[in-house]
Write an enzyme that holds these catalytic residues in place. Structure first.
Site, PDB file in Angstrom:
ATOM      1  N   ASP A  47    -115.007 -65.760 -58.800  1.00 27.98           N
ATOM      2  CA  ASP A  47    -114.556 -67.068 -59.272  1.00 27.98           C
ATOM      3  C   ASP A  47    -115.672 -67.796 -60.024  1.00 27.98           C
ATOM      4  O   ASP A  47    -116.855 -67.622 -59.724  1.00 27.98           O
ATOM      5  CB  ASP A  47    -114.116 -67.883 -58.039  1.00 27.98           C
ATOM      6  N   HIS A  75    -106.456 -74.450 -61.092  1.00 33.46           N
ATOM      7  CA  HIS A  75    -107.451 -74.666 -60.053  1.00 33.46           C
ATOM      8  C   HIS A  75    -107.182 -76.013 -59.390  1.00 33.46           C
ATOM      9  O   HIS A  75    -106.521 -76.872 -59.950  1.00 33.46           O
ATOM     10  CB  HIS A  75    -108.858 -74.664 -60.649  1.00 33.46           C
ATOM     11  N   ALA A 131    -105.678 -76.610 -56.240  1.00 32.89           N
ATOM     12  CA  ALA A 131    -104.358 -76.717 -55.615  1.00 32.89           C
ATOM     13  C   ALA A 131    -104.401 -77.443 -54.275  1.00 32.89           C
ATOM     14  O   ALA A 131    -103.359 -77.853 -53.766  1.00 32.89           O
ATOM     15  CB  ALA A 131    -103.746 -75.329 -55.428  1.00 32.89           C
ATOM     16  N   ASN A 175    -105.658 -71.731 -57.122  1.00 39.74           N
ATOM     17  CA  ASN A 175    -106.898 -71.589 -56.363  1.00 39.74           C
ATOM     18  C   ASN A 175    -106.933 -72.595 -55.218  1.00 39.74           C
ATOM     19  O   ASN A 175    -106.631 -73.768 -55.416  1.00 39.74           O
ATOM     20  CB  ASN A 175    -108.112 -71.830 -57.268  1.00 39.74           C
ATOM     21  N   VAL A 176    -107.342 -72.127 -54.041  1.00 40.79           N
ATOM     22  CA  VAL A 176    -107.447 -72.990 -52.865  1.00 40.79           C
ATOM     23  C   VAL A 176    -108.799 -72.750 -52.202  1.00 40.79           C
ATOM     24  O   VAL A 176    -109.157 -71.606 -51.917  1.00 40.79           O
ATOM     25  CB  VAL A 176    -106.319 -72.703 -51.847  1.00 40.79           C
ATOM     26  N   THR A 191    -110.929 -76.070 -50.714  1.00 45.28           N
ATOM     27  CA  THR A 191    -111.311 -77.221 -49.888  1.00 45.28           C
ATOM     28  C   THR A 191    -110.633 -77.238 -48.524  1.00 45.28           C
ATOM     29  O   THR A 191    -111.300 -77.382 -47.483  1.00 45.28           O
ATOM     30  CB  THR A 191    -110.994 -78.523 -50.639  1.00 45.28           C
TER      31      THR A 191
END
Length: 294
Positions: A80, A206, A208, A228-229, A231
């Site tokens: 990434d 990015h 999400a 993208n996940v 957090t």
């Protein structure tokens, strides 16, 4: 089953769902993603940020690749947000076949040159490439981008960029942010629709974490097939670690199991949100029984 990112995304796009791509840092993160994907019969992606690659190096890559190969569902492994040719070369050497060449912090022309060169290098090594045009605001892994620096993706420029670089997938900026949304998310769906009309490769969104179901569904309708996940998964892990501070002598394996369960719950919720549950069977299997790379 280890598969290619492009196969995952193209199949998802044809069948109107999206692939969840989850940033991982250790064995617990890998197990959380694989466990959730297998339990829900969903494809998924294991993502390594360059900071995680720098920390875990080739052993962490080997862990991800072996976990993907051993999984009962289609899984790909992806580098990434890499702005470094050195990191990309290291990832390719370690066996990663999916690369994000992220030139978005650069001026447009430099982004184009960097992405074109990294795409050529990656393609020569049998890897697919995700790029980014526009600049996503927010914070991720120590990288902070001020709100005023955020730039929306220009549809016509995106078309020219894809043609010039020959990338396989494109991450777009339509109001999405890394990290937490400090106010109610506002995505420019008209812009996304315009990009989709001009570009036929898979689109990526990015940031999400925190997007409501309605926005996820609308994004998928307009061609986004990878979210993208990071957090929310990291927060679940850290909450478990914080909870052990009150224990006089916590058992390490027990803490690890609890952290896997906490992260797995978040991953499972996202897979359901993205519509990929029960879709593992849709992904193409080659004659040797493996999910084929591009």
């Amino acid at each position: 089953m280890l598969t290619s990112t492009i196969e995952l995304l193209e199949t998802a796009h044809r069948n109107a769902y999206a692939i969840g791509a989850f940033n991982i840092y250790n064995l617990e993160g890998v197990k959380a993603v694989i466990n959730a994907a297998e339990a829900l019969q969903s494809p998924a992606m294991l993502q390594l940020h360059p900071s995680a690659l720098s920390y875990g190096k080739s052993p962490l890559v080997a862990l991800c690749l072996e976990a993907a190969k051993s999984s009962l569902v289609p899984i790909s492994v992806h580098l990434d947000h890499s702005t470094s040719e050195k990191d990309i070369q290291a990832a390719l050497a370690a066996g990663i076949k999916s690369i994000m060449a992220d030139g978005s912090p650069m001026e447009y022309e430099k982004n184009l040159v960097f992405t074109r060169e990294m795409t050529k290098l990656s393609h020569e090594n049998g890897a697919v490439v995700e790029a980014e045009i526009g600049r996503i605001s927010g914070t991720e892994d120590g990288l902070t981008v001020a709100e005023y620096e955020a730039k929306m993706t220009d549809p016509q420029q995106a078309k020219e960029f894809v043609k010039a670089t020959k990338v396989d997938t494109l991450a777009v900026t339509i109001g999405n942010v890394h990290g937490k949304y400090r106010s109610e998310p506002k995505l420019d769906f008209n812009r996304l629709a315009a990009i989709r009309r001009l570009i036929d490769i898979p689109l990526v969104l990015h940031g999400a974490s925190g997007l409501p179901e309605s926005m996820i569904s609308k994004s998928i309708q307009l061609g986004v097939c990878k979210f993208n996940v990071n957090t929310e998964v990291r927060e679940a892990y850290l909450e478990v670690l914080k909870s052990t501070n009150s224990l006089s002598s916590p058992d390490l394996l027990d803490v690890m199991e609890k952290s896997i369960a906490a992260m797995q719950s978040v991953v499972a919720d996202k897979l359901q949100l993205f519509g990929s549950c029960g879709k593992a069977w849709l992904h193409k299997v080659s004659p040797n029984g493996m999910l084929a790379f591009k």
